[in-house]
Structure formats: structure tokens, C-alpha cells
Motif scaffolding. Structure first.
Motif, PDB file in Angstrom:
ATOM      1  N   ILE A  80     -19.614   3.249   7.352  1.00 61.29           N
ATOM      2  CA  ILE A  80     -18.495   2.849   6.506  1.00 61.29           C
ATOM      3  C   ILE A  80     -18.699   1.417   6.039  1.00 61.29           C
ATOM      4  CG2 ILE A  80     -15.981   2.555   6.422  1.00 61.29           C
ATOM      5  CD1 ILE A  80     -15.840   4.576   8.741  1.00 61.29           C
ATOM      6  N   GLY A  81     -19.369   0.615   6.822  1.00 56.95           N
ATOM      7  CA  GLY A  81     -19.660  -0.778   6.479  1.00 56.95           C
ATOM      8  C   GLY A  81     -19.024  -1.734   7.451  1.00 56.95           C
ATOM      9  N   ARG A  82     -17.753  -1.628   7.661  1.00 61.00           N
ATOM     10  CA  ARG A  82     -17.026  -2.411   8.668  1.00 61.00           C
ATOM     11  C   ARG A  82     -15.688  -1.719   8.865  1.00 61.00           C
ATOM     12  NH1 ARG A  82     -13.278  -6.633   9.385  1.00 61.00           N
ATOM     13  NH2 ARG A  82     -12.860  -6.838   7.167  1.00 61.00           N
ATOM     14  N   LEU A  83     -15.463  -1.194  10.049  1.00 56.61           N
ATOM     15  CA  LEU A  83     -14.265  -0.402  10.317  1.00 56.61           C
ATOM     16  C   LEU A  83     -13.212  -1.239  11.029  1.00 56.61           C
ATOM     17  CD1 LEU A  83     -13.005   2.472  10.238  1.00 56.61           C
ATOM     18  CD2 LEU A  83     -13.919   2.791  12.542  1.00 56.61           C
ATOM     19  N   GLN A 115      -8.018   0.687   8.396  1.00 58.26           N
ATOM     20  CA  GLN A 115      -8.687   1.748   7.643  1.00 58.26           C
ATOM     21  C   GLN A 115      -8.524   3.123   8.280  1.00 58.26           C
ATOM     22  OE1 GLN A 115     -12.263  -1.233   7.382  1.00 58.26           O
ATOM     23  NE2 GLN A 115     -12.861   0.625   6.342  1.00 58.26           N
ATOM     24  N   VAL A 116      -8.016   3.164   9.489  1.00 57.71           N
ATOM     25  CA  VAL A 116      -7.891   4.425  10.228  1.00 57.71           C
ATOM     26  C   VAL A 116      -6.499   5.003  10.017  1.00 57.71           C
ATOM     27  CG1 VAL A 116      -8.008   5.509  12.503  1.00 57.71           C
ATOM     28  CG2 VAL A 116      -9.533   3.594  11.955  1.00 57.71           C
ATOM     29  N   LEU A 117      -6.419   6.238   9.541  1.00 56.80           N
ATOM     30  CA  LEU A 117      -5.143   6.913   9.348  1.00 56.80           C
ATOM     31  C   LEU A 117      -4.923   7.902  10.486  1.00 56.80           C
ATOM     32  CD1 LEU A 117      -5.175   7.614   5.500  1.00 56.80           C
ATOM     33  CD2 LEU A 117      -4.087   5.740   6.738  1.00 56.80           C
ATOM     34  N   VAL A 118      -3.799   7.741  11.175  1.00 60.58           N
ATOM     35  CA  VAL A 118      -3.502   8.538  12.365  1.00 60.58           C
ATOM     36  C   VAL A 118      -2.290   9.424  12.114  1.00 60.58           C
ATOM     37  CG1 VAL A 118      -2.763   8.399  14.784  1.00 60.58           C
ATOM     38  CG2 VAL A 118      -4.501   6.827  13.909  1.00 60.58           C
ATOM     39  N   GLY A 119      -2.357  10.645  12.618  1.00 57.52           N
ATOM     40  CA  GLY A 119      -1.232  11.572  12.545  1.00 57.52           C
ATOM     41  C   GLY A 119      -1.257  12.502  13.736  1.00 57.52           C
ATOM     42  N   GLY A 128       0.877  18.203  18.598  1.00 52.71           N
ATOM     43  CA  GLY A 128       1.695  16.995  18.624  1.00 52.71           C
ATOM     44  C   GLY A 128       0.990  15.783  19.184  1.00 52.71           C
ATOM     45  N   GLU A 129      -0.341  15.871  19.382  1.00 42.67           N
ATOM     46  CA  GLU A 129      -1.114  14.745  19.889  1.00 42.67           C
ATOM     47  C   GLU A 129      -1.592  13.879  18.727  1.00 42.67           C
ATOM     48  OE1 GLU A 129      -1.543  14.024  23.050  1.00 42.67           O
ATOM     49  OE2 GLU A 129      -0.465  15.810  23.734  1.00 42.67           O
ATOM     50  N   LEU A 130      -1.639  12.553  18.951  1.00 42.11           N
ATOM     51  CA  LEU A 130      -2.128  11.642  17.928  1.00 42.11           C
ATOM     52  C   LEU A 130      -3.641  11.753  17.791  1.00 42.11           C
ATOM     53  CD1 LEU A 130      -0.030   8.419  18.628  1.00 42.11           C
ATOM     54  CD2 LEU A 130       0.262  10.047  16.745  1.00 42.11           C
ATOM     55  N   VAL A 131      -4.088  11.943  16.563  1.00 39.38           N
ATOM     56  CA  VAL A 131      -5.514  12.040  16.271  1.00 39.38           C
ATOM     57  C   VAL A 131      -5.812  11.298  14.981  1.00 39.38           C
ATOM     58  CG1 VAL A 131      -5.830  14.257  17.458  1.00 39.38           C
ATOM     59  CG2 VAL A 131      -5.205  14.222  15.030  1.00 39.38           C
ATOM     60  N   VAL A 132      -7.078  10.989  14.749  1.00 43.92           N
ATOM     61  CA  VAL A 132      -7.498  10.369  13.500  1.00 43.92           C
ATOM     62  C   VAL A 132      -7.547  11.446  12.421  1.00 43.92           C
ATOM     63  CG1 VAL A 132      -9.342   9.130  12.310  1.00 43.92           C
ATOM     64  CG2 VAL A 132      -8.811   8.586  14.701  1.00 43.92           C
ATOM     65  N   ARG A 133      -6.814  11.202  11.321  1.00 46.71           N
ATOM     66  CA  ARG A 133      -6.742  12.180  10.242  1.00 46.71           C
ATOM     67  C   ARG A 133      -7.516  11.760   9.000  1.00 46.71           C
ATOM     68  NH1 ARG A 133      -2.608  15.795  11.390  1.00 46.71           N
ATOM     69  NH2 ARG A 133      -3.684  17.062   9.836  1.00 46.71           N
ATOM     70  N   GLY A 134      -7.766  10.461   8.836  1.00 48.21           N
ATOM     71  CA  GLY A 134      -8.459  10.012   7.635  1.00 48.21           C
ATOM     72  C   GLY A 134      -9.029   8.621   7.799  1.00 48.21           C
ATOM     73  N   LEU A 135      -9.892   8.252   6.860  1.00 40.85           N
ATOM     74  CA  LEU A 135     -10.528   6.937   6.858  1.00 40.85           C
ATOM     75  C   LEU A 135     -10.498   6.365   5.450  1.00 40.85           C
ATOM     76  CD1 LEU A 135     -13.671   7.635   9.091  1.00 40.85           C
ATOM     77  CD2 LEU A 135     -11.651   6.326   9.744  1.00 40.85           C
ATOM     78  N   PRO A 185       3.833 -11.322 -10.674  1.00 41.45           N
ATOM     79  CA  PRO A 185       2.859 -11.732  -9.654  1.00 41.45           C
ATOM     80  C   PRO A 185       3.079 -10.987  -8.355  1.00 41.45           C
ATOM     81  CG  PRO A 185       4.573 -13.378  -9.911  1.00 41.45           C
ATOM     82  CD  PRO A 185       4.778 -12.387 -11.008  1.00 41.45           C
ATOM     83  N   LEU A 186       1.986 -10.588  -7.738  1.00 40.39           N
ATOM     84  CA  LEU A 186       2.080  -9.959  -6.425  1.00 40.39           C
ATOM     85  C   LEU A 186       2.426 -11.003  -5.382  1.00 40.39           C
ATOM     86  CD1 LEU A 186      -1.050  -7.635  -6.471  1.00 40.39           C
ATOM     87  CD2 LEU A 186       1.325  -6.948  -6.698  1.00 40.39           C
ATOM     88  N   GLY A 187       3.060 -10.568  -4.299  1.00 44.52           N
ATOM     89  CA  GLY A 187       3.367 -11.485  -3.211  1.00 44.52           C
ATOM     90  C   GLY A 187       2.105 -11.978  -2.556  1.00 44.52           C
ATOM     91  N   ALA A 188       2.101 -13.214  -2.126  1.00 41.82           N
ATOM     92  CA  ALA A 188       0.918 -13.782  -1.487  1.00 41.82           C
ATOM     93  C   ALA A 188       0.707 -13.130  -0.149  1.00 41.82           C
ATOM     94  CB  ALA A 188       1.081 -15.288  -1.318  1.00 41.82           C
ATOM     95  N   GLY A 189      -0.531 -12.752   0.138  1.00 39.54           N
ATOM     96  CA  GLY A 189      -0.880 -12.151   1.423  1.00 39.54           C
ATOM     97  C   GLY A 189      -1.981 -12.929   2.067  1.00 39.54           C
ATOM     98  N   PRO A 190      -2.496 -12.494   3.214  1.00 39.83           N
ATOM     99  CA  PRO A 190      -3.570 -13.192   3.890  1.00 39.83           C
ATOM    100  C   PRO A 190      -4.866 -13.089   3.122  1.00 39.83           C
ATOM    101  CG  PRO A 190      -3.157 -11.100   4.941  1.00 39.83           C
ATOM    102  CD  PRO A 190      -2.090 -11.278   3.902  1.00 39.83           C
ATOM    103  N   THR A 191      -5.697 -14.097   3.233  1.00 37.63           N
ATOM    104  CA  THR A 191      -6.982 -14.063   2.575  1.00 37.63           C
ATOM    105  C   THR A 191      -7.806 -12.923   3.127  1.00 37.63           C
ATOM    106  OG1 THR A 191      -6.933 -16.432   2.253  1.00 37.63           O
ATOM    107  CG2 THR A 191      -9.077 -15.377   2.103  1.00 37.63           C
ATOM    108  N   GLY A 192      -8.467 -12.202   2.236  1.00 38.13           N
ATOM    109  CA  GLY A 192      -9.287 -11.077   2.663  1.00 38.13           C
ATOM    110  C   GLY A 192      -9.039  -9.911   1.742  1.00 38.13           C
ATOM    111  N   ASP A 193      -9.656  -8.771   2.056  1.00 43.29           N
ATOM    112  CA  ASP A 193      -9.548  -7.591   1.224  1.00 43.29           C
ATOM    113  C   ASP A 193      -8.441  -6.701   1.734  1.00 43.29           C
ATOM    114  OD1 ASP A 193     -11.813  -8.441  -0.163  1.00 43.29           O
ATOM    115  OD2 ASP A 193     -13.103  -7.567   1.372  1.00 43.29           O
ATOM    116  N   GLU A 194      -7.734  -6.092   0.788  1.00 46.48           N
ATOM    117  CA  GLU A 194      -6.662  -5.215   1.165  1.00 46.48           C
ATOM    118  C   GLU A 194      -7.187  -3.809   1.412  1.00 46.48           C
ATOM    119  OE1 GLU A 194      -7.703  -4.553  -2.774  1.00 46.48           O
ATOM    120  OE2 GLU A 194      -7.083  -6.426  -1.886  1.00 46.48           O
ATOM    121  N   PRO A 195      -6.491  -2.999   2.186  1.00 48.11           N
ATOM    122  CA  PRO A 195      -6.906  -1.619   2.372  1.00 48.11           C
ATOM    123  C   PRO A 195      -6.609  -0.808   1.131  1.00 48.11           C
ATOM    124  CG  PRO A 195      -4.862  -2.018   3.497  1.00 48.11           C
ATOM    125  CD  PRO A 195      -5.309  -3.342   2.933  1.00 48.11           C
TER     126      PRO A 195
END
Length: 392
Positions: free
Chosen positions: A196-199, A203-207, A212-219, A369-379
Motif C-alpha cells: 500500500i506504501g504506508r498503512l 486508512q483501515v475501514l472496520v465493520g 457481529g465481530e469487528l473485522v477489517v472491511r476495506g482499505l 475555504p476549507l477548515g485548517a487541519g494538521p499538516t499532512g495528507d488526508e485520507p
């Protein structure tokens, strides 16, 4: 191309409508990514109650990444049992390049530090990452993703470290330890792997599964996908999980992998996690943000103190230069409270969305204008707005 930074939510809704036939916007929620973000992102709901994500690149480099990652996820959607963002429509931008729209992917992000040992979500994450690493690298070649062999990747990391050292901001002891690990060719004998490059947990979608157990559903977040070192995808996991939870993750990961993981995988993952501070510091230098660069340098000095062996402490007391020892199990920049602010920069964060009514089509062309967020890339903007991370 250079886009207007902070393209407003109404403009993004208009672009989404143009990209997907039949998409009639009713509301839009901007996803703030900060001044260093590569994309403007918004969640759009249409008149049929469908939810969409629009991603608009801010530069030519981001545009190229978006095109390449979209080609890859289109291929992966047929090969992974995990949800991935598949583009359903494109729209040309006045400054060049294209914005992409994909369906909203349901799920909640996970807070890696809170994952526990034993069967459950931690094991599910290990299997999910392994399923990506099991992919045929020919798929990545078909999508035009970059490929690096082990020696080229090791040399690239060394070159990055040399440039960082030239700034004078990397502590001597930490620099010596990192150089030693990078120059140890035996640690870098691995099979180049689909990654993926850097996880990160964002980036992890859980459902829930059928039981009824929590599992990874998407990336999410495939812009940095490449054929390279599988340790890159494990860096955040190794740096943030406690030792028992990491054992659970690695056991599930190893059992799912088609190829047996190499014996130095965790060591390289820990090195990659530590050197995130170097990459962030160099990005700040390149942007001319010397205050932020110094903050990362301070975090590296704290890391040097945390990972120093007793012998190193004796040398320092005697006035000699500090050399480094191996990091204790589970230790990382994220493990210490003092580094919390620095580690927060390593995550892709989504600010609380602002709901904007766009039922008046005449006003969609306006920009805000979008609200200011932390420096870095958004998901990708596909995590449920307002929902907290999943705690295992």
C-alpha cells in the motif's frame, strides 16, 4: 498545474455532479487536510441518498498519483476481498488534470495503539495486510505502479539519510545506528512485494461480520502503492502496537502470507517507523518551515535518548559522542508521551465536517475555504464523518 489551494465545498460538489451522470448534490461535507495536503476532498450526498467522495488534486504530482492509484484500485477490486475506492467518474480541471469521484465506503478507522492481543480485530488486520502482500506484482505493473528491488530501495533510504544528515539536524547517535542498519546488506534481502506504501489506522475501514465481530472491511489511501519492501506497510503497526498485540498481528500475517516473511521484516518496519521523522523533517525543510523542521529534530533527539543503551549513556556522561543501541521491544517514537505531537503528524486526520446545503444549484460555483487541519495528507474521506476510531 497548480490548483487553487483550498477549493471550496460548493465547487467540489459542482465538480462531482459533472463527473458522475445523475449525481444531483443535496449536501456536501468538506474534509480538511491542511496546507500540506495533496488533495481537496469532500463527501457529497445526492438526491437519491447516495454518498460519494470527490478528490481534487492540488498539483501535477498529486494528479499523476491519483490517476495511477485509480488504475490500480480498479484492478484490485476484482482480486481482494476488501473494499477499495473505485473511481466512478472523472472531471477535467481548468488548471489541468482531473478530479475523481468514487462511492463512499462505509466503515470506521482504527486506533492502532488500542488494538489488543488474541483473536479478533488485530488478527483480522494481519490477514488483511497479508492479502495485499500476496497480490501478484504483475497487477501493479499493469497499473503503472513503481517497482523497487531490495538493493535500490536500500540505496534510496541511505541517500535520504545522507541528505537529512547534511542539514545537521539528525542526532549523531541516531544517525550512526540508522546508517549501520541500512549498510547491513543482510537485513535487506527480501522479495519485492505489492504494498500500500504506508498503512495508518485512518486508512483501515472496520465493520462487523455476520457474527457481529469487528473485522477489517476495506482499505483506503493507495496513492503511494508500489512494489517494494513489505516492511513499509508494517511500520505504523510495529511502532504503535504493544508487544503482545504485535505477536498476534504477526502470527495472523505470517499464516496468511503465501511466501514466508523474511526474518528481518519487523526490524526494517521499526526502522521505517523511526525514519518517518526524517522524512517529515526534510519535507518541512523543503517547504521552508524551519520551525516545524526543528520540532522534528527535537523529536529525533528524544528518540535517541529513548533508544540509547546503558553503554551509550556512560559514553555521553564521559563527554564522548552518543552511539546508539537497538530499540527495546515495542519502543518507538509513538511509545513516549513526549512524542505525541510529532506522531500525530504521521496520521491522516479528518476534521469534524461542516455540513453545507447545496440544494440551490445556482450557488454551487461559489468557493469557500476549507477548515485548517494538521499538516499532512488526508485520507480518502470515506471514513464515517464524526465517528470515532475503532478501539480493539
Amino acid at each position: 498545474m497548480t490548483s487553487p489551494a483550498g477549493r471550496g465545498p460548493l465547487a467540489l460538489a459542482a465538480l462531482a455532479s459533472a463527473a458522475v451522470p445523475g449525481l444531483d448534490p443535496v449536501s456536501v461535507e468538506p474534509v480538511a487536510g491542511g496546507t500540506g495536503a495533496r488533495y481537496d476532498v469532500a463527501l457529497v450526498q445526492d438526491a437519491e441518498h447516495r454518498r460519494w467522495v470527490i478528490r481534487c488534486p492540488r498539483s501535477a504530482a498529486a494528479s499523476a498519483q491519483l490517476e495511477q492509484s485509480s488504475a490500480l484500485t480498479a484492478l484490485l477490486a476484482r482480486r481482494l476481498l476488501l473494499s477499495v475506492p473505485v473511481v466512478k467518474g472523472w472531471v477535467a480541471l481548468p488548471e489541468g488534470g482531473r478530479a475523481a469521484v468514487h462511492h463512499y465506503l462505509a466503515g470506521r478507522p482504527v486506533e492502532l495503539e488500542l488494538l489488543g492481543p488474541g483473536p479478533g480485530l488485530t488478527a483480522s488486520l494481519g490477514r488483511a495486510v497479508a492479502s495485499v502482500h500476496n497480490l501478484d506484482v504483475a497487477i501493479y505493473d499493469e497499473a503503472g505502479a513503481a517497482t523497487y528491488d531490495a538493493e535500490a530501495y536500500r540505496s534510496r533510504r541511505l541517500a535520504d539519510l545522507d541528505r537529512a544528515a547534511a542539514t545537521g539536524r539528525v542526532p549523531t547517535g541516531l544517525l550512526a545506528r540508522w546508517e549501520s542498519q541500512l549498510e547491513d546488506v543482510g537485513r535487506w534481502r527480501y522479495k519485492p512485494t505489492a504494498t500500500i506504501g504506508r498503512l495508518t489506522g485512518e486508512q483501515v475501514l472496520v465493520g462487523e461480520d455476520e457474527q457481529g465481530e469487528l473485522v477489517v472491511r476495506g482499505l483506503l489511501g493507495w496513492e503511494d502503492a508500489r512494489v517494494a519492501d513489505p516492511a513499509d506497510d508494517l511500520a505504523e503497526v510495529v511502532g504503535r502496537l504493544d508487544p503482545d498485540a504485535l505477536d498476534t498481528f504477526m502470527e495472523a500475517y505470517a499464516h496468511t502470507r503465501v511466501d514466508r516473511p523474511d526474518r528481518h521484516l519487523v526490524e526494517r518496519a521499526r526502522l521505517s517507523h523511526e525514519m518517518t521523522l526524517v522524512r517529515q523533517m526534510m519535507a518541512a525543510v523543503a517547504a521552508g518551515d524551519l520551525d516545524r523542521a526543528e520540532e522534528h529534530a527535537a523529536a529525533m533527539r528524544r528518540l535517541e535518548q529513548q533508544t540509547a543503551s546503558p553503554d551509550d549513556a556512560d559514553d555521553t556522561t564521559a563527554g564522548g559522542p552518543a552511539t546508539s543501541g537497538a530499540a527495546p521491544a515495542g519502543a518507538s517514537p509513538a511509545a513516549a508521551p513526549a512524542d505525541a505531537d510529532d506522531d500525530q503528524q504521521l496520521d491522516d486526520l479528518v476534521d469534524e465536517p461542516v455540513h453545507v446545503d447545496v440544494t440551490d444549484v445556482d450557488e454551487i460555483g461559489q468557493t469557500q475555504p476549507l477548515g485548517a487541519g494538521p499538516t499532512g495528507d488526508e485520507p480518502d474521506g470515506s471514513a464515517e464523518p464524526g465517528s470515532g476510531p475503532v478501539r480493539g
